[in-house]
Design an enzyme around this catalytic site. Sequence first.
Site, PDB file in Angstrom:
ATOM      1  N   ASP A   1       0.890  -1.281  -0.155  1.00 12.04           N
ATOM      2  CA  ASP A   1       0.156  -0.053  -0.212  1.00 12.04           C
ATOM      3  C   ASP A   1       0.879   1.251  -0.118  1.00 12.04           C
ATOM      4  O   ASP A   1       2.046   1.248   0.293  1.00 12.04           O
ATOM      5  CB  ASP A   1      -0.886  -0.003   1.067  1.00 12.04           C
ATOM      6  CG  ASP A   1      -0.311  -0.558   2.439  1.00 12.04           C
ATOM      7  OD1 ASP A   1       0.721  -0.613   2.468  1.00 12.04           O
ATOM      8  OD2 ASP A   1      -1.107  -1.020   3.217  1.00 12.04           O
TER       9      ASP A   1
ATOM     10  N   ASN B   1      -7.470  -3.252  13.861  1.00 14.69           N
ATOM     11  CA  ASN B   1      -9.187  -3.476  13.750  1.00 14.69           C
ATOM     12  C   ASN B   1      -9.337  -4.486  12.754  1.00 14.69           C
ATOM     13  O   ASN B   1     -10.428  -4.713  12.124  1.00 14.69           O
ATOM     14  CB  ASN B   1      -9.737  -2.126  13.043  1.00 14.69           C
ATOM     15  CG  ASN B   1      -9.079  -1.666  11.676  1.00 14.69           C
ATOM     16  OD1 ASN B   1      -7.880  -2.503  11.374  1.00 14.69           O
ATOM     17  ND2 ASN B   1      -9.378  -0.662  11.196  1.00 14.69           N
TER      18      ASN B   1
ATOM     19  N   HIS C   1      -7.740  -5.207   9.934  1.00 15.38           N
ATOM     20  CA  HIS C   1      -7.303  -4.738   8.296  1.00 15.38           C
ATOM     21  C   HIS C   1      -5.872  -5.398   7.885  1.00 15.38           C
ATOM     22  O   HIS C   1      -5.102  -5.919   8.732  1.00 15.38           O
ATOM     23  CB  HIS C   1      -7.134  -3.140   8.057  1.00 15.38           C
ATOM     24  CG  HIS C   1      -6.019  -2.684   8.452  1.00 15.38           C
ATOM     25  ND1 HIS C   1      -5.973  -1.410   8.982  1.00 15.38           N
ATOM     26  CD2 HIS C   1      -4.487  -2.983   8.613  1.00 15.38           C
ATOM     27  CE1 HIS C   1      -4.757  -0.862   9.275  1.00 15.38           C
ATOM     28  NE2 HIS C   1      -4.029  -1.802   9.137  1.00 15.38           N
TER      29      HIS C   1
ATOM     30  N   GLU D   1      -9.926  -1.818   5.091  1.00 19.40           N
ATOM     31  CA  GLU D   1     -10.511  -1.385   6.552  1.00 19.40           C
ATOM     32  C   GLU D   1     -11.748  -2.299   6.560  1.00 19.40           C
ATOM     33  O   GLU D   1     -12.366  -3.004   5.500  1.00 19.40           O
ATOM     34  CB  GLU D   1     -10.978   0.049   6.392  1.00 19.40           C
ATOM     35  CG  GLU D   1      -9.460   0.860   6.303  1.00 19.40           C
ATOM     36  CD  GLU D   1      -8.651   0.835   7.435  1.00 19.40           C
ATOM     37  OE1 GLU D   1      -8.850  -0.182   8.341  1.00 19.40           O
ATOM     38  OE2 GLU D   1      -7.743   1.632   7.606  1.00 19.40           O
TER      39      GLU D   1
HETATM   40  C1  F6R Z   1       1.299  -2.069   6.222  1.00 10.16           C
HETATM   41  C2  F6R Z   1       0.076  -2.444   6.199  1.00 10.16           C
HETATM   42  C3  F6R Z   1      -0.652  -2.563   7.321  1.00 10.16           C
HETATM   43  C4  F6R Z   1      -0.114  -2.805   8.595  1.00 10.16           C
HETATM   44  C5  F6R Z   1      -0.893  -2.743   9.761  1.00 10.16           C
HETATM   45  C6  F6R Z   1      -0.062  -3.062  11.062  1.00 10.16           C
HETATM   46  O1  F6R Z   1       1.738  -1.906   4.923  1.00 10.16           O
HETATM   47  O2  F6R Z   1      -0.388  -2.680   5.073  1.00 10.16           O
HETATM   48  O3  F6R Z   1      -1.782  -3.720   7.375  1.00 10.16           O
HETATM   49  O4  F6R Z   1       0.678  -4.221   8.430  1.00 10.16           O
HETATM   50  O5  F6R Z   1      -1.494  -1.684   9.869  1.00 10.16           O
HETATM   51  O6  F6R Z   1       0.844  -2.075  11.435  1.00 10.16           O
HETATM   52  P1  F6R Z   1       2.092  -2.259  12.657  1.00 10.16           P
HETATM   53  O7  F6R Z   1       2.863  -3.456  12.031  1.00 10.16           O
HETATM   54  O8  F6R Z   1       2.659  -1.063  12.305  1.00 10.16           O
HETATM   55  O9  F6R Z   1       1.287  -2.468  13.807  1.00 10.16           O
END
Ligand code: F6R
Length: 263
Positions: free
Chosen positions: A69, A141, A143, A148
Site C-alpha cells: 500500500d 481493527n 485490516h 479496512e
Molecule cells: C502495512 C499495512 C498494514 C500494517 C498494519 C499493522 O503496509 O498494510 O496492514 O501491516 O497496520 O501495522 P504495524 O505493524 O505497524 O502494527
Amino acid sequence: MEVLIAANPASAAAHAASAVLEGLLRVKRRDTVLGLATGSSPLGLYAELGAAVARGDIDFSTTLGFALDEYIGISPSHRQSYRQTLINDACSVIGLPESNLNVPDGMGATRAAITAAADAYDAKIAAVGGIDVQILGIGSNGHVGFNEPGSSLASRTRIMRLANQTRADNARFFDGIEHVPTHCVTQGLGTLREARRLVLIATGSAKAAAVAAAIEGPLSASCPASVLQLHPDVVICLDEAAAAGLLNREYYDASALGFPVTV
Ligand code: F6R
C-alpha cells in the site's frame, strides 16, 4: 493455515523469516517476487532475512518487490511515504535493489488517475507472474494491507479511506494525527489472496482480538484478515501476547510439532 506461537517477538520473527525463505526457495524461476508490508510488525522479520542473506542462504538482488500500500497525497520522497519506509526498513536490510521496488502510485491528480494507476499495479503483478510470498501485518481493527473493515473480500488494488483507528494507530509515525493522510491505495483482498504464500506476523496484546477474529472468527468483511481462511498456504506467526485470544491454542501448538514419523 499454519499458526506458530512463539515465546517472544524475536522468535516470532525467526519463524516468519523461515516461512518466507521456504516459500521463496521452492520457486524455480530466478527472479522471485516478494510482497512487502510496512509498519512495526515485520521489522524483526526483515532483520532475520538480512541475516539469511549474510549467511548466503538467499539473495534478493534479482527479486522484485511489491508494496502492499501507499498513502495518497504524500510524495514518494516524503520520509513517511511507504516507498521511503520500505527502502529504509526492507530494501536496504535485505539487499533488494530500490530499482526493483514497486509501490502503488498515490500521487495522481484525480481519482480517475489514481484508479488507473491502481489497475496498472494489479496488471503489473500479474505480468511478472504473481507474488510468490506476501508478507503481512494486521491492524488492530483486523485490516490487512489497508483493507479496512467492510472491504470486499474480492477487492482489487484501489483507493481506500483510512479508518479512524488506523489513523490513530499510525499517528506515532507523524507529527500528530492531523498529519496522517486520510486515504491510501492498497492491494485489494482479492489481489493479495492471489499470492502463492501469505506470511502474517503479529506481536503484542493490541493485536490479540484482531488475530483471534481473523483465525477463529467467521469469514467476514468486518474482519478483513479473515479472508486468509480462504487461502491454501498461509503461515501466521505470533508471540504469546498476540495469541492470547485464541481458543484453539492446544491444537496449534500440537500441530507445530510436525507430523509424527511413526504413524
Ligand atoms: C502495512 C499495512 C498494514 C500494517 C498494519 C499493522 O503496509 O498494510 O496492514 O501491516 O497496520 O501495522 P504495524 O505493524 O505497524 O502494527
